[in-house]
Design an enzyme around this catalytic site. Structure first.
Site, PDB file in Angstrom:
ATOM      1  N   SER A  43     103.516 144.725  68.258  1.00  0.00           N
ATOM      2  CA  SER A  43     103.824 146.139  67.973  1.00  0.00           C
ATOM      3  C   SER A  43     103.651 146.946  69.250  1.00  0.00           C
ATOM      4  O   SER A  43     102.793 146.612  70.079  1.00  0.00           O
ATOM      5  CB  SER A  43     102.858 146.676  66.919  1.00  0.00           C
ATOM      6  OG  SER A  43     102.980 148.079  66.803  1.00  0.00           O
ATOM      7  N   TYR A 102      94.275 148.589  63.921  1.00  0.00           N
ATOM      8  CA  TYR A 102      95.599 147.957  63.995  1.00  0.00           C
ATOM      9  C   TYR A 102      95.984 147.786  65.458  1.00  0.00           C
ATOM     10  O   TYR A 102      96.401 146.699  65.886  1.00  0.00           O
ATOM     11  CB  TYR A 102      96.624 148.833  63.258  1.00  0.00           C
ATOM     12  CG  TYR A 102      98.048 148.305  63.264  1.00  0.00           C
ATOM     13  CD1 TYR A 102      98.549 147.588  62.180  1.00  0.00           C
ATOM     14  CD2 TYR A 102      98.909 148.540  64.342  1.00  0.00           C
ATOM     15  CE1 TYR A 102      99.862 147.112  62.167  1.00  0.00           C
ATOM     16  CE2 TYR A 102     100.213 148.069  64.349  1.00  0.00           C
ATOM     17  CZ  TYR A 102     100.697 147.358  63.265  1.00  0.00           C
ATOM     18  OH  TYR A 102     101.988 146.898  63.269  1.00  0.00           O
TER      19      TYR A 102
END
Ligand code: NAP
Length: 288
Positions: free
Chosen positions: A145, A158
């Site tokens: 990501s 995250y």
């Protein structure tokens, strides 16, 4: 989706872990279109079997939770027992996170994120490695990501877990590259999938149906940040995985391929130009 079907993966055996929805499902569909035999893995049996059914007789579903190493090992074993080899592994399993202040972080969140994003990926690489080393070839692709590269886009835990995966990609790449096995990652920017609704606490089966509805809100919010206009879909990410698993990328190893419409390159020029009149007015006021 308008993809040219070339059959470039004819005879290629691939496993996509986290293939029951979103980016993983789009990757599995594109690889199958290009001729690959697909093993789709994830926790949701109904969705996984439905996708395998749509892809045809050369696709199957294996139930797996990436936080259990034995499940991941079983996905790799299934590919080898049923199809005789494993040419590529795509790690796309991921869970949602909401952005928030570091003072509000629940520490358990880091373990949960790390178990899926780093632990699941490490298990996949670990169990695919001996098979691919034995073959003298293979390609492992992890969906990371831009949250692992840029701060402020998602939750702290995250981001940290995705940053770990980026480095894990490099550390595995320098190990397995010597045996003909390549390890790379893809870092998408915001993509219209159910993961965002899941992050807001909506049931995964319902969350998947929200992906299309996100388009206008995504496009509006991202105008300030994303030079390429619009809202990315899983089909915008899947071709990056196709390229990385195919021989077309045979000399690419340890690379993170960013698919974010230019977000991580910088803000759209028009945003900066739009600020010039205000700066000009301030300068005029200060100099007259
Ligand atoms: N959408 C975005 O904006 C975006 C941006 C950057 C990166 N990503 C990354 O892209 C990847 C795919 O996410 P997505 O956006 O496509 O969302 P998604 O549609 O929710 O897909 C997530 C996938 O991960 C699987 N999964 C989750 N936990 C799992 C577990 N413990 N074991 C096995 N599978 C598990 C889910 O399957 P089951 O529920 O069936 O297990 C599902 O197939 C994730 O790694 C995510 O972090 C997404």
């Amino acid at each position: 989706m308008e993809e040219s079907v070339t059959g470039v993966l004819e005879g290629h055996v691939s496993a996509v872990i986290g293939g029951t929805s979103g980016i993983g499902a789009a990757v599995a569909s594109l690889l199958a279109e290009e001729g690959a035999i697909m093993v789709i893995a994830g926790r949701r049996q109904k969705e996984g079997e439905a996708l395998a059914g749509r892809l045809g007789p050369d696709a199957c579903f294996v139930g797996a939770d990436v936080t259990r190493e034995s499940d991941v090992a079983a996905v790799v074993a299934h590919a080898v027992e049923r199809y005789g080899r494993l040419d590529s592994l795509v790690n796309s399993a991921g869970v949602a996170a909401m952005a928030g202040h570091v003072a509000d972080v629940e520490l358990d969140e880091l373990s949960r994120m790390t178990a899926v994003h780093a632990g699941g990926v490490l298990a996949g690489i670990k169990h695919a490695a001996p098979v691919m080393i034995g073959q003298g070839s293979g390609s492992i692709v992890t969906v990371a990501s831009i949250g692992g590269r840029l701060a402020g886009w998602t939750g702290h835990a995250y981001s940290a877990s995705k940053a770990a995966v980026l480095h894990l990609t490099r550390s595995a790449a320098v190990d397995l590259g010597e045996h003909g096995v390549r390890v790379n990652s893809i870092s998408p920017g915001p993509v219209r999938t159910g993961v965002h609704a899941e992050g807001a606490g909506i049931d995964p089966a319902v969350a998947d149906r929200t992906a299309g509805a996100l388009a206008p809100a995504f496009a509006a919010v991202l105008q300030q940040w994303q030079p390429v206009r619009g809202a990315a879909t899983p089909d915008d990410v899947a071709p990056a995985a196709l390229w990385l698993v195919s021989d077309a990328s045979r000399f690419v190893n340890g690379h993170d391929l960013v698919v974010d419409g230019g977000i991580s390159a910088g803000r759209p020029l028009s945003v900066g130009l739009g600020e010039l009149p205000r700066l000009g007015a301030a300068l005029m006021a200060a100099t007259t």
